[in-house]
Design a protein around this motif. Structure first.
Motif, PDB file in Angstrom:
ATOM      1  N   GLU A   1      19.002  34.653  40.354  1.00 48.97           N
ATOM      2  CA  GLU A   1      19.194  33.457  41.465  1.00 48.97           C
ATOM      3  C   GLU A   1      19.984  32.299  41.223  1.00 48.97           C
ATOM      4  OE1 GLU A   1      17.142  33.616  44.117  1.00 48.97           O
ATOM      5  OE2 GLU A   1      16.751  35.641  43.660  1.00 48.97           O
ATOM      6  N   ALA A   2      21.112  32.502  40.345  1.00 49.85           N
ATOM      7  CA  ALA A   2      21.955  31.413  39.896  1.00 49.85           C
ATOM      8  C   ALA A   2      22.473  30.718  40.947  1.00 49.85           C
ATOM      9  CB  ALA A   2      23.153  32.050  39.173  1.00 49.85           C
ATOM     10  N   GLN A   3      23.162  31.328  42.014  1.00 49.55           N
ATOM     11  CA  GLN A   3      23.616  30.715  43.142  1.00 49.55           C
ATOM     12  C   GLN A   3      22.773  29.746  43.860  1.00 49.55           C
ATOM     13  OE1 GLN A   3      25.117  33.139  46.459  1.00 49.55           O
ATOM     14  NE2 GLN A   3      26.532  31.517  46.788  1.00 49.55           N
ATOM     15  N   LYS A   4      21.550  30.320  44.022  1.00 50.76           N
ATOM     16  CA  LYS A   4      20.434  29.121  44.661  1.00 50.76           C
ATOM     17  C   LYS A   4      20.107  28.167  43.867  1.00 50.76           C
ATOM     18  CE  LYS A   4      17.988  32.560  47.334  1.00 50.76           C
ATOM     19  NZ  LYS A   4      16.613  33.645  47.578  1.00 50.76           N
ATOM     20  N   GLU A   5      20.267  28.421  42.267  1.00 54.61           N
ATOM     21  CA  GLU A   5      20.063  27.456  41.374  1.00 54.61           C
ATOM     22  C   GLU A   5      21.098  26.115  41.638  1.00 54.61           C
ATOM     23  OE1 GLU A   5      18.342  26.792  36.975  1.00 54.61           O
ATOM     24  OE2 GLU A   5      19.596  28.630  37.566  1.00 54.61           O
ATOM     25  N   PHE A   6      22.075  26.707  41.459  1.00 50.87           N
ATOM     26  CA  PHE A   6      23.326  25.912  41.709  1.00 50.87           C
ATOM     27  C   PHE A   6      23.609  24.876  42.923  1.00 50.87           C
ATOM     28  CE2 PHE A   6      27.566  25.169  43.661  1.00 50.87           C
ATOM     29  CZ  PHE A   6      28.024  24.497  42.664  1.00 50.87           C
TER      30      PHE A   6
ATOM     31  N   THR B   1      24.577  23.034  36.215  1.00 50.65           N
ATOM     32  CA  THR B   1      23.966  23.227  37.347  1.00 50.65           C
ATOM     33  C   THR B   1      22.892  24.299  37.425  1.00 50.65           C
ATOM     34  OG1 THR B   1      25.708  24.050  38.601  1.00 50.65           O
ATOM     35  CG2 THR B   1      25.503  21.776  38.533  1.00 50.65           C
ATOM     36  N   ASN B   2      23.495  25.301  36.590  1.00 50.91           N
ATOM     37  CA  ASN B   2      22.464  26.739  36.704  1.00 50.91           C
ATOM     38  C   ASN B   2      22.523  27.411  35.504  1.00 50.91           C
ATOM     39  OD1 ASN B   2      25.168  27.032  38.160  1.00 50.91           O
ATOM     40  ND2 ASN B   2      24.627  29.296  37.808  1.00 50.91           N
ATOM     41  N   HIS B   3      21.823  28.456  35.533  1.00 54.30           N
ATOM     42  CA  HIS B   3      22.188  29.517  34.267  1.00 54.30           C
ATOM     43  C   HIS B   3      22.311  30.866  34.848  1.00 54.30           C
ATOM     44  CE1 HIS B   3      19.987  26.366  31.465  1.00 54.30           C
ATOM     45  NE2 HIS B   3      19.219  26.289  32.485  1.00 54.30           N
TER      46      HIS B   3
ATOM     47  N   ASN C   1      20.859  22.230  42.612  1.00 56.15           N
ATOM     48  CA  ASN C   1      20.886  21.187  41.705  1.00 56.15           C
ATOM     49  C   ASN C   1      22.461  20.353  41.854  1.00 56.15           C
ATOM     50  OD1 ASN C   1      18.715  21.648  40.336  1.00 56.15           O
ATOM     51  ND2 ASN C   1      19.750  23.421  39.410  1.00 56.15           N
ATOM     52  N   HIS C   2      23.152  21.128  42.784  1.00 57.23           N
ATOM     53  CA  HIS C   2      24.397  20.375  43.006  1.00 57.23           C
ATOM     54  C   HIS C   2      24.614  19.008  43.391  1.00 57.23           C
ATOM     55  CE1 HIS C   2      28.580  20.209  45.006  1.00 57.23           C
ATOM     56  NE2 HIS C   2      28.918  20.857  43.755  1.00 57.23           N
TER      57      HIS C   2
END
Length: 59
Positions: A30-35, A24-26, A38-39
């Protein structure tokens, strides 16, 4: 990482186990926002995949 403990328990009890993962993320600032962005899509993809495999299993 979390799945490793499941593998260890399965190994100890000689149980078969598989893991199905959806990225869901790299790793970046900004990994938490990306997660979170996409969650929901990841959950839908996993549900769809598991459902498609379970239909074959029950037939």
């Amino acid at each position: 990482m979390e799945f490793f403990s499941i593998l260890q328990v399965a190994k100890a009890f000689e149980l078969p186990v598989i893991g199905i993962f959806c990225v869901t993320n790299h790793t970046h600032s900004e990994a938490q926002k990306e997660f979170f962005a996409n969650h929901k899509a990841a959950i839908k993809r996993l549900e769809s995949y598991i459902y498609s495999k379970s239909k074959n299993f029950h037939q």
